[in-house]
Design an enzyme around this catalytic site. Sequence first.
Site, short mmCIF file in Angstrom:
data_model
loop_
_atom_site.label_atom_id
_atom_site.label_comp_id
_atom_site.label_asym_id
_atom_site.label_seq_id
_atom_site.Cartn_x
_atom_site.Cartn_y
_atom_site.Cartn_z
N ALA A 213 0.81 -1.22 0.00
CA ALA A 213 0.00 0.00 0.00
C ALA A 213 0.85 1.28 0.00
CB ALA A 213 -0.95 0.00 1.18
N ASN B 274 -6.48 2.85 10.15
CA ASN B 274 -5.68 1.77 10.76
C ASN B 274 -5.58 1.87 12.28
OD1 ASN B 274 -4.16 4.10 9.69
ND2 ASN B 274 -2.48 3.21 10.87
N GLN C 19 -6.65 -1.29 5.00
CA GLN C 19 -7.26 -1.93 6.17
C GLN C 19 -8.65 -2.47 5.88
OE1 GLN C 19 -5.81 -2.57 9.00
NE2 GLN C 19 -3.95 -1.36 8.77
N SER D 130 -3.12 -4.02 0.07
CA SER D 130 -1.86 -4.66 0.47
C SER D 130 -2.15 -6.06 1.01
CB SER D 130 -1.23 -3.80 1.57
OG SER D 130 -0.04 -4.39 2.01
N ALA D 131 -1.46 -7.07 0.46
CA ALA D 131 -1.80 -8.47 0.77
C ALA D 131 -1.59 -8.83 2.24
CB ALA D 131 -0.98 -9.41 -0.12
N HIS D 132 -0.56 -8.24 2.88
CA HIS D 132 -0.26 -8.72 4.24
C HIS D 132 -1.28 -8.26 5.27
CE1 HIS D 132 1.77 -5.20 6.34
NE2 HIS D 132 1.81 -4.76 5.10
N THR E 16 10.36 -7.08 -12.65
CA THR E 16 9.88 -8.46 -12.78
C THR E 16 8.77 -8.71 -11.77
OG1 THR E 16 12.03 -9.19 -13.54
CG2 THR E 16 10.58 -10.89 -12.60
N CYS F 48 4.05 1.30 11.45
CA CYS F 48 5.00 1.99 10.59
C CYS F 48 5.62 3.18 11.30
CB CYS F 48 4.32 2.45 9.32
SG CYS F 48 3.23 1.20 8.69
C1 LIG Z 1 -3.93 2.39 6.01
C2 LIG Z 1 -2.57 1.90 5.64
N1 LIG Z 1 -1.98 2.36 4.53
C3 LIG Z 1 -0.77 1.95 4.15
C4 LIG Z 1 -0.07 1.05 4.90
C5 LIG Z 1 1.28 0.60 4.42
O1 LIG Z 1 1.11 -0.63 3.77
P1 LIG Z 1 2.34 -1.52 3.29
O2 LIG Z 1 2.91 -2.12 4.52
O3 LIG Z 1 1.71 -2.55 2.40
O4 LIG Z 1 3.27 -0.65 2.56
C6 LIG Z 1 -0.62 0.54 6.07
C7 LIG Z 1 0.14 -0.39 6.93
O5 LIG Z 1 0.38 -0.16 8.08
C8 LIG Z 1 -1.91 0.98 6.45
O6 LIG Z 1 -2.49 0.55 7.56
#
Ligand SMILES: Cc1ncc(COP(=O)(O)O)c(C=O)c1O
Length: 390
Positions: free
Chosen positions: A70, A155, A183, A203-205, A244, A334
């Site tokens: 993301a 988040n 989220q 975002s996959a994780h 790639t 983050c």
């Molecule tokens: C709302 C939101 N945006 C972006 C991100 C960042 O995503 P990524 O870890 O896939 O770069 C996060 C992750 O904490 C998120 O919660």
Amino acid sequence: MIYLDHHATTPIAPEALEAMLPLFGEYFANAGSTTHAAGRQVAAMVNDAVAKMAGLLGADPEEIVITSGATESNNLAVLGTCLHSRQKRRKIVSLVSEHQALLGPLQRLQKGGFQIELLQPQGRHDSVPGMIDLERLSTAIDEDTALVSVMLANNEIGVVQPLAEIAKLCRQYGALLHTDAAQAVGRIPVHVDDLDVDLLSFSAHKFYGPKGIGGLYVRRRERRVRLQSQIVGGGQQHNLRSGTLNSPAIVGMARALEVCSSNLEEDALRITGLRDRLFQSLARSLDMLRLNGPRLEDSGCRLPGNLNCCFYPVEGQSLMLAVPELAASSGSACTSAEPAPSHVLQAIGLSEDEARSSLRFGIGRFNTQSEIDQVATWLVDATEQLRALL
Ligand SMILES: Cc1ncc(COP(=O)(O)O)c(C=O)c1O
């Protein structure tokens, strides 16, 4: 350890891991090597995965750009639309409570001369704390607005924004609408036409897929969004994002999204039940406990597994140290390396001290009722002990 930090990341779904494994072995070829059968086979697997994901989001496969997650998707959405040579507008409207992965590229544009207007969301005493104020938005948006960016679900406090309402205002002024849905995807229904967005990051994780892979939906139907690529090189993905393709991760991401989508309602109901149980157990024993963000009864306004509580005057960090078997968060993953109190909690009116005394819980698919009860007991005991020391 009991893991209640599913907003930071999720464990990988066994189905997703299983789907990925053949691509580390027999199907290792480069999806771009279409001159041979081995490459074409992998390309077919990747195309199939992208088509599945697109279908689940209500998009066409050509509208999906695969990214590393993301953060990259937000960068591509914001910088890509605003720095495109045909972009004449110079203003971007967003919220102060957005993720750093969105605020970062906005700051970069501001240094380059763009006007960035960050709106305050509704405060803690308003009807839905954290939600955008549509009146403020309608005053901010104008004919010079290139882009409006509002995250679908926050988040930290889980507030779900009324994207379709925001879209109506954007259409009125011809502004593009981006949403960071990192989220939301896999947790609540997400359909690009229902939301009427032009760009959507995922975002996959965050939905039980692998880390380091995600995507950006870029609308082509009805109104075609023009993007300037941010990573240039071999011209993959229609020149929008060179490099790639991470074929195992793409296949894993699609499988993870399929699993989420097929269990969406049951998972949401069960997880909401666990979330409410945790809050009630804490509130019953801790008289000063306060909920941050939307009321739990307003279920459509809050992500199912999100709980955020203020334990003031006990500090969140102290609580985490006192309960080392619990994985929760006293800031977003983050930014939790830096000690600054949450900008999201402050945006809804909490003081610095109150923000520092707050914890975020993210409940997920594999959590059980007995885990929730155990966490409540740990937290009540630890809070009472720490309060006695103050
Ligand atoms: C709302 C939101 N945006 C972006 C991100 C960042 O995503 P990524 O870890 O896939 O770069 C996060 C992750 O904490 C998120 O919660």
